[in-house]
Design a protein around this motif. Structure first.
Motif, short mmCIF file in Angstrom:
data_model
loop_
_atom_site.label_atom_id
_atom_site.label_comp_id
_atom_site.label_asym_id
_atom_site.label_seq_id
_atom_site.Cartn_x
_atom_site.Cartn_y
_atom_site.Cartn_z
N THR A 236 13.84 66.55 -37.03
CA THR A 236 14.32 65.75 -35.90
C THR A 236 15.33 64.71 -36.37
O THR A 236 16.36 64.50 -35.73
CB THR A 236 13.14 65.05 -35.19
OG1 THR A 236 12.18 66.05 -34.82
CG2 THR A 236 13.60 64.33 -33.94
N MET B 137 11.18 67.79 -28.09
CA MET B 137 10.74 67.98 -29.47
C MET B 137 9.44 67.23 -29.74
O MET B 137 8.49 67.78 -30.31
CB MET B 137 11.81 67.51 -30.46
CG MET B 137 13.02 68.42 -30.57
SD MET B 137 12.62 69.96 -31.41
CE MET B 137 14.25 70.74 -31.41
N PHE B 138 9.40 65.98 -29.32
CA PHE B 138 8.20 65.18 -29.58
C PHE B 138 7.05 65.54 -28.65
O PHE B 138 5.88 65.40 -29.03
CB PHE B 138 8.53 63.68 -29.51
CG PHE B 138 9.02 63.14 -30.82
CD1 PHE B 138 8.14 62.92 -31.87
CD2 PHE B 138 10.37 62.86 -31.01
CE1 PHE B 138 8.58 62.44 -33.09
CE2 PHE B 138 10.83 62.37 -32.23
CZ PHE B 138 9.93 62.15 -33.27
N GLU C 65 8.36 58.73 -33.47
CA GLU C 65 7.54 59.22 -34.59
C GLU C 65 6.24 58.43 -34.69
O GLU C 65 5.15 59.00 -34.80
CB GLU C 65 8.34 59.10 -35.89
CG GLU C 65 7.58 59.57 -37.13
CD GLU C 65 8.40 59.39 -38.40
OE1 GLU C 65 8.21 60.18 -39.34
OE2 GLU C 65 9.23 58.46 -38.47
N THR D 239 9.02 66.48 -38.57
CA THR D 239 9.84 65.38 -38.06
C THR D 239 11.12 65.15 -38.87
O THR D 239 12.11 64.63 -38.32
CB THR D 239 9.00 64.09 -37.98
OG1 THR D 239 7.80 64.39 -37.27
CG2 THR D 239 9.74 62.99 -37.25
N GLN E 135 18.56 66.03 -34.51
CA GLN E 135 18.87 65.10 -33.41
C GLN E 135 19.54 63.83 -33.94
O GLN E 135 20.50 63.35 -33.37
CB GLN E 135 17.60 64.77 -32.62
CG GLN E 135 17.17 65.86 -31.63
CD GLN E 135 16.61 67.10 -32.32
OE1 GLN E 135 15.75 67.01 -33.19
NE2 GLN E 135 17.10 68.26 -31.92
N LEU F 109 15.43 65.54 -27.43
CA LEU F 109 14.60 64.73 -28.33
C LEU F 109 13.18 64.58 -27.79
O LEU F 109 12.20 64.74 -28.54
CB LEU F 109 15.25 63.35 -28.51
CG LEU F 109 14.50 62.37 -29.42
CD1 LEU F 109 14.41 62.91 -30.85
CD2 LEU F 109 15.16 61.00 -29.39
N ILE G 282 14.22 57.56 -32.82
CA ILE G 282 13.41 58.62 -33.44
C ILE G 282 12.22 58.01 -34.17
O ILE G 282 11.09 58.52 -34.07
CB ILE G 282 14.27 59.47 -34.40
CG1 ILE G 282 15.37 60.18 -33.61
CG2 ILE G 282 13.41 60.49 -35.15
CD1 ILE G 282 16.40 60.90 -34.48
N ARG H 169 5.55 68.38 -30.36
CA ARG H 169 4.89 67.87 -31.58
C ARG H 169 3.55 67.22 -31.25
O ARG H 169 2.57 67.39 -32.00
CB ARG H 169 5.84 66.89 -32.28
CG ARG H 169 5.33 66.37 -33.63
CD ARG H 169 6.49 65.77 -34.43
NE ARG H 169 7.47 66.81 -34.72
CZ ARG H 169 8.78 66.62 -34.65
NH1 ARG H 169 9.29 65.45 -34.30
NH2 ARG H 169 9.61 67.61 -34.93
#
Length: 207
Positions: A102, A71-72, A121, A99, A106, A68, A117, A75
């Motif tokens: 995600t 991923m961010f 975000e 997103t 996730q 996770l 999340i 991003r």
């Protein structure tokens, strides 16, 4: 100069994102729109390296929290170096996943906390959200069958069917939560019909 539009294309495995991404790009360009195409995870040199880590099925096992956060992390780089500069220059950005993926992979697939999340975000994106999200949807067994013909599978493609069922249901929940932004496209129909549906959704945004 007016700010550009941010369009994202979402969907599970084997729903035809690559083909339709090219179609959307051409459609926008044919209408005189300056558009850049990018993808997640990826889009910058560093973010592409993170993508390789995330997709490599032969590396050490990646914990769900690490997945996770990676991923961010990708991003954050993508937004700073590609998405925001392009939008500020008046260009349209067409992104293969963002997103919502995600929340689906996730949040749904991995059963991770939606609150976590959401917090990430807001931290990474601030107020940035897509102007339009196109969700290509097909039954999991249809997409799964297409993926199986591609040859070697990446780390996500190697998951079991129940994982992708959870991903699909999470995508559909996102659609129910944000019906004004996320438009559901039936990807289990002839390609011409899929692309006619895409045009129907894109046309008002262009006008």
């Amino acid at each position: 100069m007016s700010r550009g539009k941010f369009i994202t294309l979402e969907g599970g495995e084997g729903v035809g994102k690559t083909t339709n991404l090219a179609f959307i790009k051409k459609y926008l360009q044919d209408h005189g729109i300056d558009v850049i195409v990018t993808r997640e995870p990826g889009g910058t040199q560093l973010a592409e390296k993170i993508r390789q880590l995330l997709l490599d099925s032969s590396s050490e096992s990646i914990s769900e929290s690490a997945e996770l956060l990676l991923m961010f992390a990708a991003r954050a780089q993508h937004i700073k170096h590609v998405i925001e500069p392009a939008l500020s220059e008046g260009k349209w950005v067409l992104c293969d996943r963002f997103t919502d993926a995600t929340y689906a992979y996730q949040g749904g697939g991995r059963n991770m906390s939606i609150n976590t999340i959401e917090w990430l975000e807001n931290l990474v994106q601030g107020t940035l959200r897509p102007d339009l999200t196109l969700l290509l949807d097909a039954p999991v067994e249809i997409g799964f069958g297409r993926v199986r013909t591609r040859g070697e599978l990446d780390r996500f493609e190697s998951e079991r069917v129940d994982f992708f069922e959870r991903v699909r249901q999470a995508y559909l929940r996102q659609t129910a939560l944000y019906p004004a932004r996320i438009k559901l496209i039936n990807a289990n129909q002839p390609l011409t019909d899929v692309q006619n549906s895409l045009v129907d959704v894109l046309r008002p945004l262009i006008k």
